[in-house]
Design a protein around this motif. Sequence first.
Motif, PDB file in Angstrom:
ATOM      1  N   PHE A  97       0.832  -1.201   0.000  1.00 40.03           N
ATOM      2  CA  PHE A  97       0.000   0.000   0.000  1.00 40.03           C
ATOM      3  C   PHE A  97       0.870   1.257   0.000  1.00 40.03           C
ATOM      4  CE2 PHE A  97      -2.842   3.145   2.137  1.00 40.03           C
ATOM      5  CZ  PHE A  97      -3.789   3.218   1.130  1.00 40.03           C
ATOM      6  N   ALA A  98       1.934   1.248   0.780  1.00 39.25           N
ATOM      7  CA  ALA A  98       2.858   2.386   0.802  1.00 39.25           C
ATOM      8  C   ALA A  98       3.481   2.586  -0.579  1.00 39.25           C
ATOM      9  CB  ALA A  98       3.946   2.140   1.854  1.00 39.25           C
ATOM     10  N   ALA A  99       3.828   1.485  -1.223  1.00 39.40           N
ATOM     11  CA  ALA A  99       4.427   1.567  -2.557  1.00 39.40           C
ATOM     12  C   ALA A  99       3.434   2.171  -3.547  1.00 39.40           C
ATOM     13  CB  ALA A  99       4.857   0.178  -3.020  1.00 39.40           C
ATOM     14  N   MET A 100       2.140   1.805  -3.420  1.00 39.27           N
ATOM     15  CA  MET A 100       1.120   2.344  -4.324  1.00 39.27           C
ATOM     16  C   MET A 100       0.943   3.843  -4.097  1.00 39.27           C
ATOM     17  SD  MET A 100      -1.879  -0.506  -4.816  1.00 39.27           S
ATOM     18  CE  MET A 100      -2.482  -0.401  -3.160  1.00 39.27           C
ATOM     19  N   LEU A 101       0.992   4.264  -2.837  1.00 36.91           N
ATOM     20  CA  LEU A 101       0.874   5.692  -2.521  1.00 36.91           C
ATOM     21  C   LEU A 101       2.045   6.463  -3.134  1.00 36.91           C
ATOM     22  CD1 LEU A 101      -0.308   5.900   1.202  1.00 36.91           C
ATOM     23  CD2 LEU A 101      -1.570   6.576  -0.839  1.00 36.91           C
ATOM     24  N   LEU A 102       3.236   5.923  -2.974  1.00 29.66           N
ATOM     25  CA  LEU A 102       4.444   6.576  -3.488  1.00 29.66           C
ATOM     26  C   LEU A 102       4.423   6.640  -5.015  1.00 29.66           C
ATOM     27  CD1 LEU A 102       7.208   5.102  -1.158  1.00 29.66           C
ATOM     28  CD2 LEU A 102       6.380   7.464  -1.210  1.00 29.66           C
ATOM     29  N   ALA A 103       3.760   5.653  -5.643  1.00 30.39           N
ATOM     30  CA  ALA A 103       3.711   5.622  -7.104  1.00 30.39           C
ATOM     31  C   ALA A 103       2.765   6.689  -7.644  1.00 30.39           C
ATOM     32  CB  ALA A 103       3.271   4.236  -7.581  1.00 30.39           C
ATOM     33  N   GLY A 104       2.037   7.400  -6.762  1.00 31.39           N
ATOM     34  CA  GLY A 104       1.167   8.495  -7.177  1.00 31.39           C
ATOM     35  C   GLY A 104      -0.079   8.050  -7.913  1.00 31.39           C
ATOM     36  N   LEU A 105      -0.674   6.924  -7.487  1.00 24.70           N
ATOM     37  CA  LEU A 105      -1.909   6.444  -8.117  1.00 24.70           C
ATOM     38  C   LEU A 105      -3.087   7.346  -7.747  1.00 24.70           C
ATOM     39  CD1 LEU A 105      -1.682   2.563  -7.631  1.00 24.70           C
ATOM     40  CD2 LEU A 105      -0.813   3.963  -9.482  1.00 24.70           C
ATOM     41  N   THR A 106      -4.094   7.372  -8.619  1.00 26.21           N
ATOM     42  CA  THR A 106      -5.325   8.112  -8.307  1.00 26.21           C
ATOM     43  C   THR A 106      -6.161   7.294  -7.329  1.00 26.21           C
ATOM     44  OG1 THR A 106      -6.531   7.073 -10.104  1.00 26.21           O
ATOM     45  CG2 THR A 106      -5.353   9.104 -10.632  1.00 26.21           C
TER      46      THR A 106
END
Length: 170
Positions: A97-106
Amino acid sequence: MTDEAPKIPERDHRELSFAVPCTSCEAWTERRIGPRGTALPTSVTCGACGTPRPLDLPGHVDGEGALDGCPACGYHTLCIQKDVNPKLGVAIVVVVFAAMLLAGLTIPQLVVGLVVLAVADWLLMAAVVKRFLLCYRCKAQFRGFPPGPRCRPFDLATWEAHDPPAGEPP
Ligand SMILES: [Zn+2]
Ligand SMILES: [Zn+2]
C-alpha cells in the motif's frame, strides 16, 4: 468419534521442530530437528536456565513419522492447530500500500489496488497456512510431524479443562 486420523496437507513444515516450556523456569525452548529422517532427540535443555527435560520423541513417532501423544509429558492426545503468522500478512499489505501511494496512483486506482491486494493476501494465507501439533496438558508444540491416530482438531472445552499455559509460547 472416529479412529481415522485427520488429514493435514502434505506441504506442512518440511523441517521437524518443537517448542517446549521449561519445567523449572517456564521459559520456552525451541529446537529444530531437521528434515524427516533425522535422528530424533530424547531430551531438551532449557535455553534460559539449562535444566534438562526428557523428551521421548522416538517413543511417540511411528514408522511413518506420525506423532501421537506428547513426548514431553506423556499426555495421550495432541491437538491439531493452525499455524499462521498474521504479522507477515499485515506487513505485506502495508508495504504494498505504501508503494502504491508513493507511485502516485489516483483514488480509483488505489481502490482497485486494495481489492487486488486483499484477494492476493487471502490466497497467500490459504496457500501458506500450516498446522502443528499442540499438547493440551503441557502446551508443547511440534511442527513437521503428521498427526497420529489419537490427534484431534482443537477443542476449546478440552483446552480449558487443563491449566493455562506456563508463560507465553514463542
Ligand atoms: Zn529453564
Ligand atoms: Zn505434553
